[in-house]
Write an enzyme that holds these catalytic residues in place. Structure first.
Site, PDB file in Angstrom:
ATOM      1  N   LYS A 219       0.831  -1.211   0.000  1.00 41.70           N
ATOM      2  CA  LYS A 219       0.000   0.000   0.000  1.00 41.70           C
ATOM      3  C   LYS A 219       0.870   1.268   0.000  1.00 41.70           C
ATOM      4  O   LYS A 219       0.639   2.208  -0.768  1.00 41.70           O
ATOM      5  CB  LYS A 219      -0.913  -0.013   1.230  1.00 41.70           C
ATOM      6  CG  LYS A 219      -1.587   1.290   1.550  1.00 41.70           C
ATOM      7  CD  LYS A 219      -2.590   1.679   0.488  1.00 41.70           C
ATOM      8  CE  LYS A 219      -3.035   3.108   0.684  1.00 41.70           C
ATOM      9  NZ  LYS A 219      -4.273   3.438   0.060  1.00 41.70           N
ATOM     10  N   CYS A 273      -3.537  11.001   1.322  1.00 40.39           N
ATOM     11  CA  CYS A 273      -2.791   9.750   1.147  1.00 40.39           C
ATOM     12  C   CYS A 273      -1.417   9.976   0.540  1.00 40.39           C
ATOM     13  O   CYS A 273      -0.402   9.649   1.139  1.00 40.39           O
ATOM     14  CB  CYS A 273      -3.575   8.814   0.234  1.00 40.39           C
ATOM     15  SG  CYS A 273      -5.277   8.631   0.758  1.00 40.39           S
TER      16      CYS A 273
HETATM   17  N1  SAJ Z   1      -1.709  14.759  -9.152  1.00 40.14           N
HETATM   18  C1  SAJ Z   1      -0.862  15.497  -9.959  1.00 40.14           C
HETATM   19  N2  SAJ Z   1      -0.514  14.984 -11.178  1.00 40.14           N
HETATM   20  C2  SAJ Z   1      -0.981  13.788 -11.614  1.00 40.14           C
HETATM   21  C3  SAJ Z   1      -1.833  13.029 -10.771  1.00 40.14           C
HETATM   22  C4  SAJ Z   1      -2.183  13.534  -9.542  1.00 40.14           C
HETATM   23  O1  SAJ Z   1      -0.420  16.598  -9.608  1.00 40.14           O
HETATM   24  O2  SAJ Z   1      -0.631  13.398 -12.737  1.00 40.14           O
HETATM   25  C5  SAJ Z   1      -2.089  15.280  -7.818  1.00 40.14           C
HETATM   26  C6  SAJ Z   1      -3.586  15.551  -7.672  1.00 40.14           C
HETATM   27  O3  SAJ Z   1      -3.932  16.790  -8.196  1.00 40.14           O
HETATM   28  C7  SAJ Z   1      -3.768  15.464  -6.169  1.00 40.14           C
HETATM   29  C8  SAJ Z   1      -2.743  14.398  -5.761  1.00 40.14           C
HETATM   30  O4  SAJ Z   1      -1.815  14.295  -6.846  1.00 40.14           O
HETATM   31  O5  SAJ Z   1      -3.427  16.694  -5.548  1.00 40.14           O
HETATM   32  C9  SAJ Z   1      -3.309  13.032  -5.462  1.00 40.14           C
HETATM   33  O6  SAJ Z   1      -4.329  12.681  -6.395  1.00 40.14           O
HETATM   34  P1  SAJ Z   1      -4.484  11.203  -6.998  1.00 40.14           P
HETATM   35  O7  SAJ Z   1      -5.639  11.210  -7.905  1.00 40.14           O
HETATM   36  O8  SAJ Z   1      -3.187  10.768  -7.576  1.00 40.14           O
HETATM   37  O9  SAJ Z   1      -4.708  10.263  -5.749  1.00 40.14           O
HETATM   38  P2  SAJ Z   1      -5.695  10.268  -4.452  1.00 40.14           P
HETATM   39  O10 SAJ Z   1      -4.932  10.848  -3.305  1.00 40.14           O
HETATM   40  O11 SAJ Z   1      -7.015  10.846  -4.736  1.00 40.14           O
HETATM   41  O12 SAJ Z   1      -5.868   8.680  -4.224  1.00 40.14           O
HETATM   42  C10 SAJ Z   1      -4.703   7.871  -4.070  1.00 40.14           C
HETATM   43  C11 SAJ Z   1      -4.823   6.661  -5.004  1.00 40.14           C
HETATM   44  N3  SAJ Z   1      -3.536   5.991  -5.080  1.00 40.14           N
HETATM   45  C12 SAJ Z   1      -2.946   5.704  -6.260  1.00 40.14           C
HETATM   46  O13 SAJ Z   1      -3.418   6.017  -7.336  1.00 40.14           O
HETATM   47  C13 SAJ Z   1      -1.656   4.943  -6.192  1.00 40.14           C
HETATM   48  C14 SAJ Z   1      -5.916   5.716  -4.502  1.00 40.14           C
HETATM   49  O14 SAJ Z   1      -5.950   4.526  -5.281  1.00 40.14           O
HETATM   50  C15 SAJ Z   1      -5.663   5.346  -3.032  1.00 40.14           C
HETATM   51  O15 SAJ Z   1      -6.672   4.493  -2.511  1.00 40.14           O
HETATM   52  C16 SAJ Z   1      -5.678   6.623  -2.244  1.00 40.14           C
HETATM   53  O16 SAJ Z   1      -4.597   7.462  -2.705  1.00 40.14           O
HETATM   54  C17 SAJ Z   1      -5.508   6.275  -0.775  1.00 40.14           C
HETATM   55  O17 SAJ Z   1      -6.503   6.351  -0.030  1.00 40.14           O
HETATM   56  O18 SAJ Z   1      -4.407   5.860  -0.372  1.00 40.14           O
END
Ligand code: SAJ
Length: 420
Positions: A219, A273
């Site tokens: 995780k 997360c």
């Molecule tokens: N972000 C970027 N660039 C990108 C992708 C995301 O700047 O290309 C930023 C987003 O804007 C945001 C942050 O990253 O601020 C996180 O967003 P996210 O969509 O990547 O992830 P979360 O936090 O909404 O959810 C993540 C997920 N983990 C992964 O994709 C590995 C989800 O599957 C997990 O269950 C969740 O964390 C968790 O609860 O741990």
């Protein structure tokens, strides 16, 4: 291994993970007791309502409560399985590195210890540092000398304990809870098998069995992987700006390579997360995790870089009004937790003598750190502002006719108006 059926389960922590988990099991006909220390949430749920926003969850909870399959209480009761889904934040320490706070997991374990019986299953879903699930087994054993636990007696233990991390994406929680593959890490093989049997009631994806320590690292690795890759994109955005290259064009073209898939730069990394979990790895193995720490540094540095850029633009153009578009931590949600946009808005407002207007279509109230600022609709902000800072790529912003931005200084941190 006991084959005691799962007639009743108890989910401790009714937040963004626990409540959907409770609702999905109830929708499969299992009797679920949800437990939370938040009395308002307990009261709302017992009336068939919910305290968080997640597509489809309100209907699912309402149906489960009406059918008598889901109830909420302040304390756990005896059940065939107990699922712990409480928060595991970090304790900020900017000098030595942030460290995990598993006190809610410990409190949850201690609260359920009195109701365990021979054949009980305990699952830790909360994201936690490697070794926490074994520690839960030890904490429970301290309170129940009449039962045997798997850290001591393995598959022969009276109680089975496993870690099965939640991996659902906010905004798609119900779909991903059911369809994602599930990693199930038992302290003993019997623990893994019994936990997998529980999830098979609700999960259509594969249940992949492993050890508790491996499941914990899986995780953390998933979120650290994403953080490191976002950091690469964010660093690239700084490099491209210095070299006067459009970073969005560069990434799009690079991603045509069959083995390259660069993520998108942004104003920083938010949410509860990805900005948190890498610290759990860095804290456990500080001498061998320089990359993970560096990535955190790059991503945490981005909001300050963006706020300076907005302030410089306002200063050089003698702007009277700045419009900040978006506060949530990512597009099309209302979740403000750890959102870099909030820090950017606060830093801009602090050092800007003119007016800072906030547009956030998904929430009606501003967080405390922005109290005193004005929230307006998109049109009002665009009518007034000379400088427009796009921090979240929400749909109304993506749909905007870009001639509304003519004559303004635009700082687009998400690349939705890259052709301007
Ligand atoms: N972000 C970027 N660039 C990108 C992708 C995301 O700047 O290309 C930023 C987003 O804007 C945001 C942050 O990253 O601020 C996180 O967003 P996210 O969509 O990547 O992830 P979360 O936090 O909404 O959810 C993540 C997920 N983990 C992964 O994709 C590995 C989800 O599957 C997990 O269950 C969740 O964390 C968790 O609860 O741990």
């Amino acid at each position: 291994m006991t084959d005691r059926p799962f007639v009743k389960i108890c989910v401790i922590g009714l937040g963004y993970v626990g409540l959907p988990t409770a609702a999905v099991f109830a929708s499969r006909g299992v009797h679920v007791l949800g437990v939370d220390t938040n009395a308002d949430a307990v009261d709302l749920i017992n009336r068939g309502k919910i305290h968080i926003i997640e597509p489809g969850l309100d209907t699912m909870v309402h149906e489960a409560v009406m059918k008598g399959l889901l109830t909420a209480e302040a304390k756990p009761e005896a059940a065939d399985a107990h699922i712990i889904a409480v928060p595991t934040p970090f304790i900020a320490d900017f000098k030595n590195g942030h460290r995990p706070d598993v006190s809610c997991v410990q409190a949850a374990a201690e609260s359920l210890a009195p109701v365990l019986t021979k054949g009980s299953l305990v699952i830790v879903e909360s994201t936690c540092p490697v070794g926490t699930t074994v520690q839960v087994s030890k904490w429970l054993a301290e309170h129940r000398s009449d039962l045997t636990f798997p850290h001591d007696t393995g598959s022969e233990a009276d109680v089975n304990i496993a870690h099965s991390p939640e991996r659902v994406l906010p905004g798609k929680v119900l779909k991903e809870l059911i369809s994602n593959d599930r990693v199930v890490g038992g302290i003993s093989p019997a623990c893994s098998e019994r936990a997998a049997n529980l999830y098979k009631i609700a999960v259509e994806g594969e249940c992949l069995m492993t050890t508790a320590n491996t499941a914990e690292l899986v995780k953390l690795s998933e979120n650290a992987y994403r953080d490191v890759n976002i950091a690469f994109a964010n660093e690239l955005s700084l490099i491209a700006e210095e070299l006067d290259v459009n970073v969005w064009d560069a990434i799009e073209l690079a991603n045509h390579h069959p083995r390259v898939n660069i993520l998108q730069p942004g104003p920083g990394v938010g949410g509860h997360c990805i900005a948190v979990d890498p610290w759990f790895i860095a804290h456990s193995a500080p001498d061998v995790s320089p990359l993970i720490r560096a990535a955190r540094g790059v991503n945490d540095g981005k909001p300050g870089y963006v706020s300076d850029k907005i302030l410089d633009a306002a200063k050089s153009s003698n702007a009277k009004t700045i419009a900040i578009l978006g506060l949530a931590y990512k597009a099309d949600i209302d979740d403000l937790r750890e959102s870099p946009a909030i820090d950017i808005a606060a830093a801009v407002a602090k050092d800007f003598d003119g007016q800072t207007l906030i547009v956030e279509p998904n929430t009606g109230t501003l967080p405390d750190s922005l109290s005193g600022l004005t929230q307006v609709d998109l049109d009002t902000a665009l009518d007034a502002a000379e400088v427009v800072a796009l921090l979240v790529d929400h749909k109304p912003f993506r749909d905007l006719a870009t001639n509304r931005l003519d004559g303004k200084i635009v700082i687009d941190t998400r690349g939705i108006w890259r052709d301007l």
